[in-house]
Design a protein around this motif. Structure first.
Motif, short mmCIF file in Angstrom:
data_model
loop_
_atom_site.label_atom_id
_atom_site.label_comp_id
_atom_site.label_asym_id
_atom_site.label_seq_id
_atom_site.Cartn_x
_atom_site.Cartn_y
_atom_site.Cartn_z
N TRP A 104 -7.16 -1.81 -5.49
CA TRP A 104 -6.24 -1.11 -4.61
C TRP A 104 -4.94 -0.71 -5.33
O TRP A 104 -3.96 -0.30 -4.72
CB TRP A 104 -5.93 -1.98 -3.40
CG TRP A 104 -5.43 -1.25 -2.19
CD1 TRP A 104 -4.18 -1.34 -1.63
CD2 TRP A 104 -6.14 -0.32 -1.36
NE1 TRP A 104 -4.07 -0.55 -0.52
CE2 TRP A 104 -5.28 0.10 -0.33
CE3 TRP A 104 -7.44 0.19 -1.40
CZ2 TRP A 104 -5.67 1.00 0.65
CZ3 TRP A 104 -7.83 1.09 -0.42
CH2 TRP A 104 -6.94 1.49 0.58
N HIS A 126 -3.00 2.75 -4.71
CA HIS A 126 -2.29 2.86 -3.45
C HIS A 126 -0.97 2.09 -3.48
O HIS A 126 0.02 2.52 -2.90
CB HIS A 126 -3.18 2.38 -2.31
CG HIS A 126 -4.48 3.13 -2.21
ND1 HIS A 126 -4.60 4.34 -1.56
CD2 HIS A 126 -5.71 2.86 -2.73
CE1 HIS A 126 -5.83 4.78 -1.65
NE2 HIS A 126 -6.54 3.90 -2.35
N SER A 131 0.85 -1.19 0.00
CA SER A 131 0.00 0.00 0.00
C SER A 131 0.89 1.24 0.00
O SER A 131 2.09 1.14 -0.26
CB SER A 131 -0.93 -0.02 1.22
OG SER A 131 -1.89 1.02 1.15
N ASP A 132 0.30 2.40 0.29
CA ASP A 132 1.07 3.64 0.31
C ASP A 132 1.38 4.09 1.74
O ASP A 132 1.85 5.20 1.96
CB ASP A 132 0.33 4.75 -0.44
CG ASP A 132 -1.11 4.92 0.05
OD1 ASP A 132 -1.57 4.10 0.86
OD2 ASP A 132 -1.77 5.88 -0.40
N THR A 190 -10.85 5.34 -6.35
CA THR A 190 -9.85 5.81 -7.30
C THR A 190 -10.39 5.57 -8.71
O THR A 190 -11.45 4.95 -8.90
CB THR A 190 -8.50 5.08 -7.13
OG1 THR A 190 -8.71 3.68 -7.26
CG2 THR A 190 -7.88 5.37 -5.79
N LYS A 206 1.49 4.23 -5.54
CA LYS A 206 1.98 5.38 -4.77
C LYS A 206 3.04 4.95 -3.76
O LYS A 206 3.99 5.69 -3.51
CB LYS A 206 0.82 6.07 -4.05
CG LYS A 206 -0.07 6.89 -4.96
CD LYS A 206 -1.19 7.56 -4.17
CE LYS A 206 -0.66 8.56 -3.17
NZ LYS A 206 -1.76 9.22 -2.41
#
Length: 321
Positions: A255, A258, A191-192, A291, A261
């Motif tokens: 997802w 994310h 994830s971010d 998103t 990123k």
């Protein structure tokens, strides 16, 4: 009494025969001690190559100490230049509706080839032909269909999968395909940010999950899901700047933005060192995670990825500057 004299004779210890035996035994013992002291002890339970064991902020999933999944149903995958063995995790509703690959096996046929497996092998073989070397990063590894496609070619793999039952199937594939020295799998969602996120695992579909409950229902056509907390970590914290990455595959049911990123440093590498990127671009699933495909494309352009082509619901992107 004819043989009594033998009991009174002194025993000759240093006969030529005994001396030869003593010298031979001593030499063998010395050789054994020398080899034992010069060889590095091997841990038979360690499935990971030393080249993959670097100082990472998260430990790999321990296949050897996790409970064994059962039942196990595995077969070789058809139609690949570099075939591998794959373990099913979704059996269907037996015996009324058995999985199609179970039916194929009973007929003496191999499993059908997953498209992503063929794609990964074709891309990596092309890169190998250009003398490029590096690792394959599999985000949303599921049960390992992409990871094993790369590992059986001899490529090192970092795989990320948060669902425990999927991890068990990946462990089985590591055993079946003899790739323990090439594959590291992490029980985490890329994830971010660091922390925890809620995943929604489908009841009866152990191999599928999504961050969004709505996305899970849309993707897998089920109203039954279980929410569970999983660890999240950015790829940039796991992949060192010195590690060359050839291919990054992301399939996380909406997802994707994310994950991307959280891999900004990796994606911002110069053209000759930036990875080829494959990610799922399903607008419905992206919107369920707040998103859009446009948002992802704009982010990738800011990283230098101006060349993206659509392959079904997957986008293939390369860096152009």
């Amino acid at each position: 009494m004819a043989n009594a004299w033998k009991r009174n004779q002194s025993t000759k210890i240093l006969t030529p025969k005994n001396l030869l035996l003593f010298v031979s035994t001593s030499l063998l013992l010395l050789a054994f001690l020398y080899l034992s002291s010069t060889q590095t002890p091997q841990n038979p339970k360690s499935p990971h190559n030393k080249d993959l064991i670097v100082d990472r902020p998260i430990k790999p999933f321990d296949c050897f100490n996790s409970p064994q999944a059962h039942p196990v149903f595995a077969n070789i995958v058809e139609g690949l230049k570099f075939p591998f063995i794959y373990s099913l995790s979704d059996y269907g509703n037996l015996p009324e509706k058995p999985h199609k690959n179970i039916v194929r096996t009973l007929k003496g046929k191999p499993f059908r080839r997953p498209d992503i497996s063929a794609t990964v092998q074709e891309l990596l073989e092309t890169m190998r032909g250009k003398n490029r070397d590096g690792i394959f990063v599999d985000v949303g590894a599921n049960v390992g269909m992409a990871s094993f496609a790369a590992a059986v070619m001899g490529f090192k793999v970092l795989a990320f999968e948060p669902v425990f039952e999927n991890l068990q199937r990946i462990c089985e594939g590591i055993y079946f395909n003899r790739v323990g020295e090439l594959v590291q799998v992490f029980e985490a969602a890329a994830s971010d940010r660091n922390g925890n996120i809620t995943f929604h695992k489908l009841v009866g579909r152990l191999d599928n999950s999504a961050v969004s409950a709505t996305g899970a229902k849309m993707a897998f056509k089920s109203n039954e899901e279980i929410a569970l907390q999983v660890k999240s970590i950015p790829l940039d914290e796991v992949i060192r700047e010195s590690e060359p990455v050839l291919l990054l595959k992301i399939d996380v049911q909406g997802w994707e933005y994310h994950v991307l990123k959280g891999a900004s440093k990796l994606l911002s590498r110069k053209k000759s060192e930036a990875p080829y990127l494959i990610y799922e671009e399903d607008e419905r699933l992206l919107q369920a995670s707040n998103t859009t495909a446009k948002e992802i494309r704009e982010f990738l352009r800011s990283m230098g990825y101006h060349q993206c082509t659509q392959h079904g619901t997957d986008a293939h992107c390369t860096k152009t500057d």
